[in-house]
Design a protein around this motif. Structure first.
Motif, PDB file in Angstrom:
ATOM      1  N   THR A  43       0.980  -1.361  -0.074  1.00  0.00           N
ATOM      2  CA  THR A  43       0.071   0.447   0.132  1.00  0.00           C
ATOM      3  C   THR A  43       0.850   1.085   0.319  1.00  0.00           C
ATOM      4  OG1 THR A  43       0.185  -0.200   2.761  1.00  0.00           O
ATOM      5  CG2 THR A  43      -1.835  -0.914   1.374  1.00  0.00           C
ATOM      6  N   SER A  50      -9.817  -5.008   4.905  1.00  0.00           N
ATOM      7  CA  SER A  50      -9.728  -6.329   4.201  1.00  0.00           C
ATOM      8  C   SER A  50     -10.948  -6.927   4.879  1.00  0.00           C
ATOM      9  CB  SER A  50      -8.746  -7.056   4.514  1.00  0.00           C
ATOM     10  OG  SER A  50      -8.086  -7.131   5.871  1.00  0.00           O
ATOM     11  N   VAL A  67     -10.480  -9.753   0.225  1.00  0.00           N
ATOM     12  CA  VAL A  67      -9.855  -8.456  -0.524  1.00  0.00           C
ATOM     13  C   VAL A  67      -9.548  -7.496   0.361  1.00  0.00           C
ATOM     14  CG1 VAL A  67     -12.374  -7.735  -0.124  1.00  0.00           C
ATOM     15  CG2 VAL A  67     -11.343  -6.789  -2.497  1.00  0.00           C
ATOM     16  N   SER A  68      -8.982  -6.095  -0.218  1.00  0.00           N
ATOM     17  CA  SER A  68      -8.520  -5.551   0.491  1.00  0.00           C
ATOM     18  C   SER A  68      -7.921  -4.897  -0.528  1.00  0.00           C
ATOM     19  CB  SER A  68      -7.039  -5.794   0.893  1.00  0.00           C
ATOM     20  OG  SER A  68      -5.842  -5.203   1.908  1.00  0.00           O
ATOM     21  N   ASN A  69      -7.514  -3.588   0.435  1.00  0.00           N
ATOM     22  CA  ASN A  69      -6.826  -2.205  -1.102  1.00  0.00           C
ATOM     23  C   ASN A  69      -5.331  -2.268  -0.689  1.00  0.00           C
ATOM     24  OD1 ASN A  69      -7.813  -0.364   2.224  1.00  0.00           O
ATOM     25  ND2 ASN A  69      -6.255   0.135   0.962  1.00  0.00           N
ATOM     26  N   TYR A  74      -7.354  -2.689  -5.865  1.00  0.00           N
ATOM     27  CA  TYR A  74      -7.442  -3.441  -5.073  1.00  0.00           C
ATOM     28  C   TYR A  74      -7.039  -4.800  -5.466  1.00  0.00           C
ATOM     29  CZ  TYR A  74     -10.912  -5.020  -8.532  1.00  0.00           C
ATOM     30  OH  TYR A  74     -11.720  -5.583  -9.106  1.00  0.00           O
TER      31      TYR A  74
END
Length: 214
Positions: A43, A50, A67-69, A74
């Protein structure tokens, strides 16, 4: 399954009438001040949020998504496999696919095998396919130790090695101190470093994470 993917199994869905034929569905959410994966920030040293959904059968089969940024977009992980225990020996074999929206050449898939015994753990991950052909054949392996402490604390450490088919191999190190807060989830303080050359991702990083399962 990154950030150790701490997914505590809480909510249970019973499929079938007997105790021998059930499946468990759980969800997890998390937040971290810096999303570190295999020693490298995903990041740009910013925070990440998440969430995931997991299914596990009584026979050891499992599947899930997380899922996560990440920087510029993403990350979506899809995974499945088989896990079980023989006495104090635990094992997990599966496949995980990493998908990213910000770069069409970043997606890749790994075969994995993890094992644990008492306080010891280890694993190996092999890249079987990648949109970027240079990534195929990459190999990651790690060794870890985890200890329970009084007052619901735990401490663990991991040493991992990433061998790239195209070169640029590195080793990373991480130490985690975690505390269970019961219904409020788990908090982890982490220290991460790598042996990368100056100018890449060589900085020592300290970050804090929180996770909770449902």
């Amino acid at each position: 399954m990154k950030m150790k993917k701490i997914a505590l199994a809480c909510g249970v869905v019973m499929l079938g009438a007997s105790a021998q034929s059930f499946a468990e569905v759980s969800m997890n959410i998390g937040a971290t001040s810096n999303y570190i994966w295999r020693g490298v920030t995903q990041t740009g040293d910013d925070a990440a949020i998440s969430g995931g959904l997991d299914w596990e059968s009584a026979m050891g089969l499992y599947a899930g998504t997380w899922v996560s940024n990440v920087s510029g977009g993403y990350e979506l992980d899809l995974y499945g496999g088989y896990a079980g225990e023989v006495g104090e020996f635990g094992y997990n074999a599966g496949l995980i696919y990493y998908a990213y929206d910000e770069d069409a050449d970043a997606d890749f898939a790994e075969l994995l095998f993890d094992a644990s015994w008492n306080v010891l753990s280890g694993g190996i991950y092999y890249t079987v396919s990648a949109d970027n052909n240079d990534a195929e054949g990459d190999l990651y392996y790690y060794f870890g130790l985890d200890f329970d402490l009084p007052q619901d604390f735990a401490i663990g450490g991991v040493i991992g090695r990433y061998d790239f088919d195209a070169g640029g191999d590195y080793t990373h190190y991480q130490v985690d101190l975690s505390k269970s807060a019961g219904d409020f989830g788990d908090v982890t303080l982490s220290l991460s470093d790598t042996d990368m050359d100056a100018g890449l991702d060589e900085d020592v990083r300290f970050f804090v994470s929180w996770s909770k399962g449902f």
